[in-house]
Design a protein around this motif. Sequence first.
Motif, PDB file in Angstrom:
ATOM      1  N   GLU A  68      88.062 104.232 -81.743  1.00 44.39           N
ATOM      2  CA  GLU A  68      86.878 104.006 -80.698  1.00 44.39           C
ATOM      3  C   GLU A  68      86.029 105.241 -80.539  1.00 44.39           C
ATOM      4  O   GLU A  68      84.898 105.161 -80.162  1.00 44.39           O
ATOM      5  CB  GLU A  68      87.492 103.759 -79.322  1.00 44.39           C
ATOM      6  CG  GLU A  68      88.284 104.767 -78.762  1.00 44.39           C
ATOM      7  CD  GLU A  68      89.131 104.448 -77.597  1.00 44.39           C
ATOM      8  OE1 GLU A  68      88.996 103.088 -77.117  1.00 44.39           O
ATOM      9  OE2 GLU A  68      90.042 105.190 -76.952  1.00 44.39           O
ATOM     10  N   LYS A  69      86.571 106.448 -81.116  1.00 43.66           N
ATOM     11  CA  LYS A  69      85.697 107.834 -81.182  1.00 43.66           C
ATOM     12  C   LYS A  69      84.964 108.116 -82.368  1.00 43.66           C
ATOM     13  O   LYS A  69      84.039 108.922 -82.392  1.00 43.66           O
ATOM     14  CB  LYS A  69      86.732 108.930 -80.894  1.00 43.66           C
ATOM     15  CG  LYS A  69      87.479 109.113 -79.769  1.00 43.66           C
ATOM     16  CD  LYS A  69      86.687 109.274 -78.385  1.00 43.66           C
ATOM     17  CE  LYS A  69      87.641 109.592 -77.079  1.00 43.66           C
ATOM     18  NZ  LYS A  69      86.989 109.712 -75.985  1.00 43.66           N
ATOM     19  N   ALA A  70      84.865 106.973 -83.296  1.00 42.78           N
ATOM     20  CA  ALA A  70      84.280 107.234 -84.411  1.00 42.78           C
ATOM     21  C   ALA A  70      82.801 106.815 -84.222  1.00 42.78           C
ATOM     22  O   ALA A  70      82.383 105.981 -83.477  1.00 42.78           O
ATOM     23  CB  ALA A  70      84.707 106.121 -85.600  1.00 42.78           C
ATOM     24  N   SER A  71      81.991 107.287 -85.149  1.00 41.14           N
ATOM     25  CA  SER A  71      80.390 106.815 -85.283  1.00 41.14           C
ATOM     26  C   SER A  71      79.953 107.024 -86.700  1.00 41.14           C
ATOM     27  O   SER A  71      80.603 107.769 -87.380  1.00 41.14           O
ATOM     28  CB  SER A  71      79.666 107.814 -84.493  1.00 41.14           C
ATOM     29  OG  SER A  71      79.768 109.237 -84.609  1.00 41.14           O
ATOM     30  N   PHE A  72      78.978 106.278 -86.861  1.00 38.05           N
ATOM     31  CA  PHE A  72      78.126 106.166 -88.099  1.00 38.05           C
ATOM     32  C   PHE A  72      76.926 106.672 -88.234  1.00 38.05           C
ATOM     33  O   PHE A  72      76.039 106.214 -87.146  1.00 38.05           O
ATOM     34  CB  PHE A  72      78.394 104.928 -88.790  1.00 38.05           C
ATOM     35  CG  PHE A  72      79.908 104.464 -88.883  1.00 38.05           C
ATOM     36  CD1 PHE A  72      80.371 104.262 -90.100  1.00 38.05           C
ATOM     37  CD2 PHE A  72      80.578 103.636 -87.915  1.00 38.05           C
ATOM     38  CE1 PHE A  72      81.698 104.078 -90.135  1.00 38.05           C
ATOM     39  CE2 PHE A  72      81.860 103.418 -87.926  1.00 38.05           C
ATOM     40  CZ  PHE A  72      82.483 103.390 -89.333  1.00 38.05           C
ATOM     41  N   ILE A  73      76.485 107.468 -88.967  1.00 39.05           N
ATOM     42  CA  ILE A  73      75.107 108.101 -89.006  1.00 39.05           C
ATOM     43  C   ILE A  73      74.431 108.125 -90.503  1.00 39.05           C
ATOM     44  O   ILE A  73      75.097 108.767 -91.187  1.00 39.05           O
ATOM     45  CB  ILE A  73      74.898 109.525 -88.333  1.00 39.05           C
ATOM     46  CG1 ILE A  73      75.674 109.440 -86.863  1.00 39.05           C
ATOM     47  CG2 ILE A  73      73.398 109.887 -88.200  1.00 39.05           C
ATOM     48  CD1 ILE A  73      75.605 110.837 -86.309  1.00 39.05           C
ATOM     49  N   GLU A  74      73.191 107.368 -90.628  1.00 36.67           N
ATOM     50  CA  GLU A  74      72.684 107.770 -91.775  1.00 36.67           C
ATOM     51  C   GLU A  74      71.771 108.863 -91.578  1.00 36.67           C
ATOM     52  O   GLU A  74      70.584 108.758 -91.578  1.00 36.67           O
ATOM     53  CB  GLU A  74      71.807 106.587 -92.108  1.00 36.67           C
ATOM     54  CG  GLU A  74      72.488 105.067 -92.463  1.00 36.67           C
ATOM     55  CD  GLU A  74      72.976 105.037 -93.993  1.00 36.67           C
ATOM     56  OE1 GLU A  74      74.006 105.840 -94.269  1.00 36.67           O
ATOM     57  OE2 GLU A  74      72.447 104.325 -94.701  1.00 36.67           O
ATOM     58  N   ALA A  75      72.363 110.106 -91.978  1.00 34.75           N
ATOM     59  CA  ALA A  75      71.743 111.168 -91.576  1.00 34.75           C
ATOM     60  C   ALA A  75      70.939 111.891 -92.764  1.00 34.75           C
ATOM     61  O   ALA A  75      70.087 112.683 -92.162  1.00 34.75           O
ATOM     62  CB  ALA A  75      73.111 112.195 -91.374  1.00 34.75           C
ATOM     63  N   PHE A  76      70.499 111.186 -93.838  1.00 37.62           N
ATOM     64  CA  PHE A  76      69.767 111.708 -94.754  1.00 37.62           C
ATOM     65  C   PHE A  76      68.234 111.705 -94.478  1.00 37.62           C
ATOM     66  O   PHE A  76      67.884 112.841 -94.642  1.00 37.62           O
ATOM     67  CB  PHE A  76      69.816 110.417 -95.953  1.00 37.62           C
ATOM     68  CG  PHE A  76      71.316 110.391 -96.500  1.00 37.62           C
ATOM     69  CD1 PHE A  76      71.800 110.994 -97.383  1.00 37.62           C
ATOM     70  CD2 PHE A  76      71.880 109.456 -96.131  1.00 37.62           C
ATOM     71  CE1 PHE A  76      73.005 110.765 -98.122  1.00 37.62           C
ATOM     72  CE2 PHE A  76      73.340 108.957 -96.464  1.00 37.62           C
ATOM     73  CZ  PHE A  76      73.688 109.818 -97.592  1.00 37.62           C
ATOM     74  N   ILE A  77      67.889 110.895 -93.490  1.00 35.90           N
ATOM     75  CA  ILE A  77      66.397 110.784 -93.293  1.00 35.90           C
ATOM     76  C   ILE A  77      65.930 111.998 -92.461  1.00 35.90           C
ATOM     77  O   ILE A  77      65.010 112.537 -92.524  1.00 35.90           O
ATOM     78  CB  ILE A  77      66.066 109.423 -92.341  1.00 35.90           C
ATOM     79  CG1 ILE A  77      64.713 109.201 -92.509  1.00 35.90           C
ATOM     80  CG2 ILE A  77      66.686 109.388 -91.093  1.00 35.90           C
ATOM     81  CD1 ILE A  77      64.146 108.797 -93.891  1.00 35.90           C
TER      82      ILE A  77
END
Length: 257
Positions: free
Chosen positions: A123-132
């Motif tokens: 539940e503490k996880a997150s996903f980020i398309e950080a490239f941009i």
Amino acid sequence: MFETISYETRGKTAWITLNRPDKLNAFTSVMHKEMVSALKEAGKDDNVRAVVITGAGRAFCSGQDLSSSPQGADYGDILRKGYNPMVQALVGLEKPVIAAVNGVAAGAGMSLALACDFRIASEKASFIEAFIHVGLVPDSGNLYFLPRLVGHAKAMELAVLGDKVSAAQAAELGLVTKTVSEEDFVMEVETFAEKLANMPTKAIGLIKRYMNKSWESDLNEVLEYEAQAQKIAGESADHKEGLMSFLEKRKPSFTGK
């Protein structure tokens, strides 16, 4: 044995842990090579019937360690020599692979999670398309896996806007198999991995192989792939065990053979 990751077997499951917690498990060229070696090791070991990839500390993987990239580096060359072989080894491993996403999965760390067969998120996880955010393009198979998981329009939104996606949002989008509480995270991953490890491994490997091929195939080709796969599966010891257990009205005991 390894410098940037750890590798251990727990029963029938191999656990690969990205082990640079002070750098949020960011990738280096050494880590790429070690990941390929670990995946090959899991593939060769007949006792290993499932693989878990996770991160040490509070992150799953924050992507490329930009401090380790020389100024003016050829990013295309870095991908061809480091990331691409890792993703190819992961997809080519004919055993089920679970991304145990314990914290942030950003950039190529998100790509790594997407390339796995299943994703269980704390539940503490997150996903980020950080490239941009640094003027780059999603890589390491990201542009292949993401639209297949969430659809073209949502993939464009995530890739271009680069907004943080919580574990709960990821579940709604179909990015993860399931989300679990932080307290139960390890136990839930172990239980899920054990379930997979006791299933017919050869059949799972064939499903993985030909489902991946299906994206670039027409119906007639897929029908033939299925026929080829079914011939192989039909000759397996696990198929024979499955039939016997059905006839004898008992729970099957698969060996992965």
